[in-house]
Design a protein around this motif. Structure first.
Motif, PDB file in Angstrom:
ATOM      1  N   LYS A  13       0.840  -1.197   0.000  1.00 49.41           N
ATOM      2  CA  LYS A  13       0.000   0.000   0.000  1.00 49.41           C
ATOM      3  C   LYS A  13       0.876   1.250   0.000  1.00 49.41           C
ATOM      4  O   LYS A  13       0.623   2.194  -0.750  1.00 49.41           O
ATOM      5  CB  LYS A  13      -0.923  -0.017   1.224  1.00 49.41           C
ATOM      6  CG  LYS A  13      -1.875   1.150   1.291  1.00 49.41           C
ATOM      7  CD  LYS A  13      -2.795   1.009   2.507  1.00 49.41           C
ATOM      8  CE  LYS A  13      -3.758   2.171   2.599  1.00 49.41           C
ATOM      9  NZ  LYS A  13      -4.644   2.039   3.771  1.00 49.41           N
ATOM     10  N   GLN A  14       1.919   1.262   0.831  1.00 45.81           N
ATOM     11  CA  GLN A  14       2.815   2.422   0.889  1.00 45.81           C
ATOM     12  C   GLN A  14       3.569   2.584  -0.423  1.00 45.81           C
ATOM     13  O   GLN A  14       3.791   3.713  -0.880  1.00 45.81           O
ATOM     14  CB  GLN A  14       3.797   2.295   2.061  1.00 45.81           C
ATOM     15  CG  GLN A  14       4.613   3.553   2.283  1.00 45.81           C
ATOM     16  CD  GLN A  14       3.758   4.793   2.525  1.00 45.81           C
ATOM     17  OE1 GLN A  14       2.836   4.798   3.335  1.00 45.81           O
ATOM     18  NE2 GLN A  14       4.057   5.869   1.809  1.00 45.81           N
ATOM     19  N   THR A  15       3.945   1.497  -1.061  1.00 46.64           N
ATOM     20  CA  THR A  15       4.606   1.566  -2.369  1.00 46.64           C
ATOM     21  C   THR A  15       3.688   2.228  -3.389  1.00 46.64           C
ATOM     22  O   THR A  15       4.131   3.056  -4.196  1.00 46.64           O
ATOM     23  CB  THR A  15       5.000   0.150  -2.841  1.00 46.64           C
ATOM     24  OG1 THR A  15       5.951  -0.385  -1.909  1.00 46.64           O
ATOM     25  CG2 THR A  15       5.601   0.160  -4.229  1.00 46.64           C
ATOM     26  N   ILE A  16       2.425   1.895  -3.350  1.00 43.01           N
ATOM     27  CA  ILE A  16       1.438   2.489  -4.264  1.00 43.01           C
ATOM     28  C   ILE A  16       1.282   3.977  -3.971  1.00 43.01           C
ATOM     29  O   ILE A  16       1.239   4.805  -4.893  1.00 43.01           O
ATOM     30  CB  ILE A  16       0.093   1.734  -4.175  1.00 43.01           C
ATOM     31  CG1 ILE A  16       0.262   0.305  -4.723  1.00 43.01           C
ATOM     32  CG2 ILE A  16      -1.008   2.488  -4.913  1.00 43.01           C
ATOM     33  CD1 ILE A  16      -0.911  -0.619  -4.426  1.00 43.01           C
ATOM     34  N   LEU A  45      -2.231  -4.146 -11.793  1.00 47.95           N
ATOM     35  CA  LEU A  45      -3.224  -3.079 -11.863  1.00 47.95           C
ATOM     36  C   LEU A  45      -4.281  -3.223 -10.772  1.00 47.95           C
ATOM     37  O   LEU A  45      -4.678  -2.241 -10.138  1.00 47.95           O
ATOM     38  CB  LEU A  45      -3.881  -3.078 -13.254  1.00 47.95           C
ATOM     39  CG  LEU A  45      -4.946  -2.019 -13.509  1.00 47.95           C
ATOM     40  CD1 LEU A  45      -4.372  -0.624 -13.327  1.00 47.95           C
ATOM     41  CD2 LEU A  45      -5.514  -2.184 -14.919  1.00 47.95           C
ATOM     42  N   GLY A  46      -4.724  -4.439 -10.513  1.00 42.51           N
ATOM     43  CA  GLY A  46      -5.762  -4.671  -9.508  1.00 42.51           C
ATOM     44  C   GLY A  46      -5.350  -4.282  -8.095  1.00 42.51           C
ATOM     45  O   GLY A  46      -6.203  -4.028  -7.248  1.00 42.51           O
ATOM     46  N   ALA A  47      -4.051  -4.226  -7.839  1.00 49.79           N
ATOM     47  CA  ALA A  47      -3.589  -3.870  -6.496  1.00 49.79           C
ATOM     48  C   ALA A  47      -3.954  -2.432  -6.144  1.00 49.79           C
ATOM     49  O   ALA A  47      -4.228  -2.119  -4.984  1.00 49.79           O
ATOM     50  CB  ALA A  47      -2.083  -4.069  -6.375  1.00 49.79           C
ATOM     51  N   THR A  48      -3.989  -1.564  -7.151  1.00 44.32           N
ATOM     52  CA  THR A  48      -4.318  -0.165  -6.850  1.00 44.32           C
ATOM     53  C   THR A  48      -5.761  -0.031  -6.392  1.00 44.32           C
ATOM     54  O   THR A  48      -6.053   0.786  -5.519  1.00 44.32           O
ATOM     55  CB  THR A  48      -4.049   0.752  -8.058  1.00 44.32           C
ATOM     56  OG1 THR A  48      -4.896   0.400  -9.133  1.00 44.32           O
ATOM     57  CG2 THR A  48      -2.590   0.703  -8.479  1.00 44.32           C
ATOM     58  N   THR A  49      -6.649  -0.823  -6.974  1.00 46.31           N
ATOM     59  CA  THR A  49      -8.057  -0.747  -6.565  1.00 46.31           C
ATOM     60  C   THR A  49      -8.341  -1.624  -5.350  1.00 46.31           C
ATOM     61  O   THR A  49      -9.366  -1.454  -4.699  1.00 46.31           O
ATOM     62  CB  THR A  49      -8.988  -1.137  -7.726  1.00 46.31           C
ATOM     63  OG1 THR A  49      -8.650  -2.438  -8.186  1.00 46.31           O
ATOM     64  CG2 THR A  49      -8.870  -0.135  -8.860  1.00 46.31           C
ATOM     65  N   GLN A  50      -7.444  -2.537  -5.039  1.00 38.37           N
ATOM     66  CA  GLN A  50      -7.617  -3.362  -3.845  1.00 38.37           C
ATOM     67  C   GLN A  50      -7.494  -2.502  -2.587  1.00 38.37           C
ATOM     68  O   GLN A  50      -8.230  -2.699  -1.629  1.00 38.37           O
ATOM     69  CB  GLN A  50      -6.560  -4.471  -3.812  1.00 38.37           C
ATOM     70  CG  GLN A  50      -6.617  -5.327  -2.571  1.00 38.37           C
ATOM     71  CD  GLN A  50      -5.515  -6.383  -2.551  1.00 38.37           C
ATOM     72  OE1 GLN A  50      -4.777  -6.552  -3.516  1.00 38.37           O
ATOM     73  NE2 GLN A  50      -5.406  -7.088  -1.442  1.00 38.37           N
TER      74      GLN A  50
END
Length: 182
Positions: A13-16, A45-50
């Motif tokens: 999350k912090q990386t994003i 890509l899905g990690a950003t919306t997760q």
């Protein structure tokens, strides 16, 4: 046999958030989307919306992260002012420090432009302004603190427009006029 890498949801999350802040500095708020963020962060890509329901939530988190960095800068200014034999020059150097480093200056510019471009973000710049005013008020008084805060906003606008900034000596000259009693 090698084991799977341990998951680190908070680290991801912090990386994003960090990648989003970097992108904001590079392309501005309007140029940021989930695909670019995922690419910059090196995540699917899905990690950003997760972790973030909307692009606005992600941008808000990145700008809040920048606000924390600016708070740390103001802590440094307060410390420098307490040790300075030339506090006006210390303030001038602080103002110009945002133009010294490309990434930092782009981040600061994006931070202030987000106030104008993104509904609901004004609380971040208001916090920065009030915090800077408090640091300056402690050393110079209310009148100087408010006037210098307004002046620093103008410097960011000039920087955002790629206009040349005043020199350190010119800023000192201006700030010295603000310290003159009425």
């Amino acid at each position: 046999m090698t084991g799977r890498a341990k998951r680190d949801p908070e680290g991801r999350k912090q990386t994003i958030i960090t990648a989003t802040a970097q992108l904001i500095a590079e392309v501005g708020v309007a140029g940021v989307n989930h695909r670019k963020i995922a690419e910059k962060a090196g995540v699917p890509l899905g990690a950003t919306t997760q972790y973030f329901l909307s692009r606005e939530d992600l941008i808000r988190a990145a700008l809040e992260n920048l606000a924390v960095q600016f708070d740390q800068d103001l802590d440094g200014l307060a410390q420098d002012l307490s040790e300075s034999g030339d506090p006006v020059r210390t303030v001038a150097r602080h103002f110009l420090s945002y133009a010294d480093e490309d990434e930092r200056s782009r981040a600061a510019t994006a931070f202030f432009l987000a106030d104008l471009q993104s509904p609901g973000m004004e609380y971040l710049t208001r916090h920065w302004y009030e915090r800077q005013t408090a640091v300056l008020r402690d050393r110079f008084g209310e009148r100087f603190a408010r006037a210098a805060g307004t002046f620093s906003y103008g410097l960011f606008v000039h920087y955002a427009q790629n206009d040349p900034l005043p020199s350190e000596d010119e800023i000192v000259w201006i700030l010295e006029r603000l310290t003159t009693p009425e």
